[in-house]
Each structure stands twice: as structure tokens, then as C-alpha cells.
Write an enzyme that holds these catalytic residues in place. Structure first.
Site, mmCIF file in Angstrom:
data_model
loop_
_atom_site.group_PDB
_atom_site.id
_atom_site.type_symbol
_atom_site.label_atom_id
_atom_site.label_comp_id
_atom_site.label_asym_id
_atom_site.label_seq_id
_atom_site.Cartn_x
_atom_site.Cartn_y
_atom_site.Cartn_z
ATOM 1 N N GLY A 84 4.068 51.547 38.619
ATOM 2 C CA GLY A 84 3.685 50.415 37.784
ATOM 3 C C GLY A 84 3.948 49.093 38.494
ATOM 4 N N SER A 111 -1.249 53.896 38.153
ATOM 5 C CA SER A 111 -0.431 53.705 36.949
ATOM 6 C C SER A 111 -1.234 52.984 35.875
ATOM 7 C CB SER A 111 0.803 52.870 37.303
ATOM 8 O OG SER A 111 1.451 52.440 36.126
ATOM 9 N N GLN A 132 -3.083 57.677 35.582
ATOM 10 C CA GLN A 132 -1.845 57.981 34.829
ATOM 11 C C GLN A 132 -1.909 57.215 33.520
ATOM 12 O OE1 GLN A 132 0.875 55.443 34.570
ATOM 13 N NE2 GLN A 132 1.938 56.787 33.139
ATOM 14 N N THR A 160 2.052 60.704 31.022
ATOM 15 C CA THR A 160 3.493 60.672 31.337
ATOM 16 C C THR A 160 4.296 60.767 30.049
ATOM 17 O OG1 THR A 160 3.109 59.365 33.314
ATOM 18 C CG2 THR A 160 5.331 59.293 32.385
ATOM 19 N N LYS A 261 2.824 64.869 32.826
ATOM 20 C CA LYS A 261 3.737 64.425 33.898
ATOM 21 C C LYS A 261 5.113 64.114 33.325
ATOM 22 C CE LYS A 261 4.073 60.774 37.448
ATOM 23 N NZ LYS A 261 5.214 59.985 37.094
ATOM 24 N N HIS A 285 10.673 61.433 36.812
ATOM 25 C CA HIS A 285 10.272 60.038 36.997
ATOM 26 C C HIS A 285 10.974 59.417 38.209
ATOM 27 C CE1 HIS A 285 7.846 57.199 34.459
ATOM 28 N NE2 HIS A 285 8.324 56.340 35.339
ATOM 29 N N GLY A 318 12.059 62.547 44.980
ATOM 30 C CA GLY A 318 13.001 62.571 46.098
ATOM 31 C C GLY A 318 12.405 62.972 47.427
ATOM 32 N N ARG A 320 11.214 62.624 50.866
ATOM 33 C CA ARG A 320 11.278 61.607 51.924
ATOM 34 C C ARG A 320 10.940 62.202 53.295
ATOM 35 N NH1 ARG A 320 11.675 59.674 47.736
ATOM 36 N NH2 ARG A 320 13.334 58.368 46.843
ATOM 37 N N ARG A 340 7.858 56.708 46.261
ATOM 38 C CA ARG A 340 8.548 55.734 47.121
ATOM 39 C C ARG A 340 8.103 55.830 48.589
ATOM 40 N NH1 ARG A 340 12.191 56.883 43.099
ATOM 41 N NH2 ARG A 340 13.092 55.070 42.068
#
Ligand SMILES: Cc1cc2nc3c(=O)[nH]c(=O)nc-3n(C[C@H](O)[C@H](O)[C@H](O)COP(=O)(O)O)c2cc1C
Length: 411
Positions: A84, A111, A132, A160, A261, A285, A318, A320, A340
Site C-alpha cells: 500500500g 494494492s 489485491q 486480504t 490472502k 502480512h 520473510g 530475502r 520487501r
């Protein structure tokens, strides 16, 4: 001269570039979640207890990364998840992520709290965009968002369900800021100091008249509403509480694929599928909402064991490194999403940075698959997970590769 993002060799490098470019009051909320903000780190750390096991002497001179979900074949087994107000983190981040998704041939989930409108993103990435949805307090807004997504040609909707109440992050509450809508007068010196220390971020917004408006919500605000007004409108409508009949309602209204989701329980996963969802996304989330939840990867095997034979299972939280995606697929996921990792990339270097993040993850997946003797991501299963985790009772893929079963039988 080579750009800084081209020299990044890990997602951590991109994260550091993003951190340097962005004011603290934007970067810290990206990093932290609810309460003390430990959820995202717990998700990432959760992968440390799973290790991969290698089948020796397997020809991996070619390694396949492509994955087919919802009737489309993507070039990598992961997509970009919803973020978002990403346009605040970097101007036009949503458009850049959409461009990167097209170039890399992966899905991009927009989003419903985005700065860019679904119409614009669908023009950039017509075959790659997923919508989403945070269902609004006023169902007419939800219905109109669905209509807009459908008219724009979107085929996949992700509802979501893991964010019914507003996030309460201690750092943010202390900071007293709520971007783009609210900066209390006492905080202006801090905001100006941070803005001056991050001139590129400041210039890209200041030169366009301030922080961007949430164009996804603009049609529901009065004509000429400011970015602040539109943000306040969206916060007055979401988050809000819904119950299972909302899934039934959306199922009736939405003609395309419907994903739920934010599922963290096997019984909820089964219920979502019973009500006609095409898939669930196992997700907490990104650890953003609640500080006292297990790492998302620890939640996955139980859900995979319960419903993995019924529908595709998507996973996020998570990720990465490429090996994180291999672990997720070994524990039952069919497709992964990242937020991320690509967000750091786009914040650090725009479209090029997002593509660099995708490339880093892809080359790690490729290298690691070759290392463990698995020539095709579609064959990644629990036999490649070391130790007790591999004994979790996971259902086989619905269409297991015969070759793979032979290989396991003789190993
Ligand atoms: C800054 C930020 C904003 C997010 N905004 C949304 C959103 O608008 N809608 C949503 O469903 N999920 C949102 N998420 C959650 C992500 O879509 C995703 O589920 C999660 O972040 C994945 O974990 P990862 O960031 O560790 O990859 C957001 C995550 C972050 C970090």
C-alpha cells in the site's frame, strides 16, 4: 558507469541502498510491523531452521524456473506482492514494479491502497497484474473496485483477510506521523531534517507538488480532493471487519480467479476453498500486523498437509533469498510472493532496482537448485528438506513427475 543497484549482490545490499535514499519516517514503517515491530524479522529468521538436502549426481545443466498458476506460465516461481502507498516510498513505485513484472514475466499484485490506479497499472502490465482487495466498510466501494478491475482486464483478485484492525506500531505511534495525511506541527523540524538528509526522495515529491494521491481511491472522493483527503477517506473505509459471507459475496461477483490472502490456519484454508476460492495465500502480512505470531514459514506445512491436494498454495513472508523460496516450495507452496525484496529494489533504483531484486532471487534459486540436484522448481518437494522437516506429512503434488518418484524410490 555502473549503477549502484547493478553492484548489489544480495537483497540485503538493495535494502541498504533503499535505507540510505529514504527518510527514516518512510523506511522504518516499511521495515517494522505491529507492536514492537519484530514480526518481519521473525518471518525472515524463521527460514534459518530449515536446511536443504541435496540429491547427488543429478544433471542440472539446465534448470527450469518457470511456474504455471491460474492458467498463465511465469518465468520465475514468484511474484511481487501488494504494498500500500508504495508511491510514497518512491515516486511511481507501482508503475515501476509493474514494468519490472512485465520484463521479468512475473505477476504484480497491485494494492487496493495504491497510489496508482488499477486502470493505469493494467495498461502497463495487462497480463501480469493481479488486484489485491481490502473490502471497504461501504460495499458499494468494494463492488466498484471489482468492476474497475474486471473492466481493466484483471483476471486474479486477492482478498486480504488478515488486517481487520489498524496496525499499532510503537515506533509510528511515538513518531505521531501518519503519511500522507498527518504531520503534527511539533514534528515538522524532524520531518524537515530528514527531508534535507534525503534530497533525491524529497525532490521527486516536492517537484510534483507533494506526496502522491491514492488514485485507487480517488474516484470515491469529491472532485479535486487532495492527497490528504483521499488518504483519510481510505482510512475511514479500511480496515474494517468482515465475515465469511463476504467471501461468498465476492465469489458471486468476481468472474476471475479468487485468492484469499492472509490465511494462517488449516481450517480457514479449507473453509475458503469450500466457499469457492481458487487458492489461498499463506501469509501473516509480512509480520506487519501482529507481533506475537509464528514465522509464516512455520505455518505453511500444516496448511499444506490439510489442503495442499485441493488447490494451488501460495506463500509469502520473510523471503530475502532464493533458498527461502526453495524451502517454501519444499514445504508445500506452489508459488511464492515477495514484497520487501522488490520494494527495496524499487526504492533503491526504480525499475532497474526492482529488476535487480528479481534477478538476484532468480539466480540464487537457479544456483541452489543445481546445488541440490533439482533441475526443475516444479519438482521441489519435502525430499529436498533436511532432517525432521521432511517427514511432515505433505501431500504429493497433484500431478507428480513420474521421473521424480523413480528417483526418490532408488535414493
Ligand atoms: C510496506 C508494506 C505495505 C503492505 N501493504 C499491503 C497491502 O496494501 N495489502 C496487502 O494485502 N498486503 C500488504 N502488505 C503485505 C505484503 O503484500 C506481503 O503479504 C508481505 O509483506 C510479504 O512479506 P515480505 O515483505 O517479507 O516479503 C504490505 C507489506 C509491506 C511491507
Amino acid at each position: 558507469m555502473a549503477s549502484k543497484v547493478s553492484k548489489a549482490i544480495t537483497i540485503g545490499d538493495l535494502r541498504e541502498l533503499a535505507r540510505r535514499r529514504t527518510p527514516e519516517f518512510v523506511f522504518v514503517p516499511v521495515e517494522t510491523g505491529g507492536d514492537d515491530g519484530n514480526g518481519p524479522a521473525r518471518n525472515a529468521d524463521g527460514f534459518h531452521k530449515y536446511h536443504l538436502s541435496a540429491h547427488a549426481l543429478v544433471d542440472c545443466s539446465t534448470v527450469k524456473l518457470d511456474a504455471t498458476v491460474f492458467g498463465r506460465t511465469y518465468s520465475r516461481p514468484f511474484g511481487i506482492s501488494a504494498v500500500g502507498f508504495a508511491g510514497i516510498m518512491r515516486r511511481h513505485a507501482e508503475q515501476m514494479l509493474a514494468e519490472a513484472a512485465v520484463e521479468a514475466n512475473i505477476p504484480f499484485m497491485l494494492s487496493s491502497s495504491s497510489c496508482a490506479s488499477i486502470e493505469e497499472i493494467a495498461r502497463i502490465a495487462p497480463k501480469h497484474v493481479w488486484q489485491q482487495l481490502y473490502a471497504a466498510r461501504d460495499s458499494r466501494i468494494t463492488d466498484d473496485m471489482l468492476r474497475r478491475a474486471r473492466d481493466a482486464g484483471v483476471e486474479v483478485l486477492a482478498f486480504t483477510v488478515d488486517a481487520p484492525a489498524p496496525m499499532y506500531n510503537h515506533w509510528l505511534v511515538r513518531a505521531g506521523l501518519k503519511l500522507p495525511a498527518y504531520v503534527p506541527p511539533a514534528k515538522w523540524p524532524y520531518v524537515i531534517w530528514q527531508a534535507l538528509r534525503h534530497p533525491r526522495w524529497t525532490w521527486e515529491h516536492a517537484s510534483r507538488g507533494g506526496l502522491p494521491r491514492a488514485d485507487s481511491w480517488a474516484p470515491y472522493a469529491p472532485a479535486g480532493a487532495s492527497a490528504n483527503d483521499v488518504a483519510r477517506l481510505s482510512w475511514s473505509q479500511t480496515p474494517t471487519f468482515h465475515e465469511w459471507p463476504e467471501v461468498e459475496r465476492l465469489r458471486r461477483l468476481w468472474p476471475g480467479k479468487l485468492l484469499i490472502k492472509g490465511i494462517v490456519r488449516p481450517d480457514d484454508a479449507a473453509r475458503a476453498l469450500d466457499l469457492g476460492a481458487d487458492a489461498v495465500i499463506v501469509s501473516n502480512h509480512g509480520g506487519n500486523k501482529l507481533d506475537c505470531m509464528p514465522a509464516a514459514i512455520d505455518i505453511l506445512p500444516g496448511i499444506a498437509a490439510h489442503v495442499g491436494h485441493r488447490a494451488p498454495l501460495l506463500f509469502d513472508g520473510g523471503i530475502r533469498r532464493g533458498s527461502n523460496i526453495l524451502v517454501a516450495h519444499g514445504l508445500g507452496a506452489n508459488f511464492s510472493m515477495v514484497a520487501r525484496a522488490t520494494l527495496y529494489g524499487v526504492m533503491a533504483g526504480g525499475t532497474e532496482g526492482a529488476l535487480r531484486a528479481i534477478e538476484i532471487l532468480s539466480s540464487e534459486i537457479k544456483r541452489d537448485l543445481a546445488m541440490i540436484g533439482c533441475p526443475d522448481i516444479a519438482r521441489m518437494d519435502a525430499t529436498y528438506i533436511h532432517g525432521s522437516a521432511r517427514h511432515i506429512d505433505l501431500p504429493r503434488r497433484r500431478e507428480p513427475a513420474v521421473e521424480k518418484i523413480d528417483k526418490i524410490a532408488v535414493s
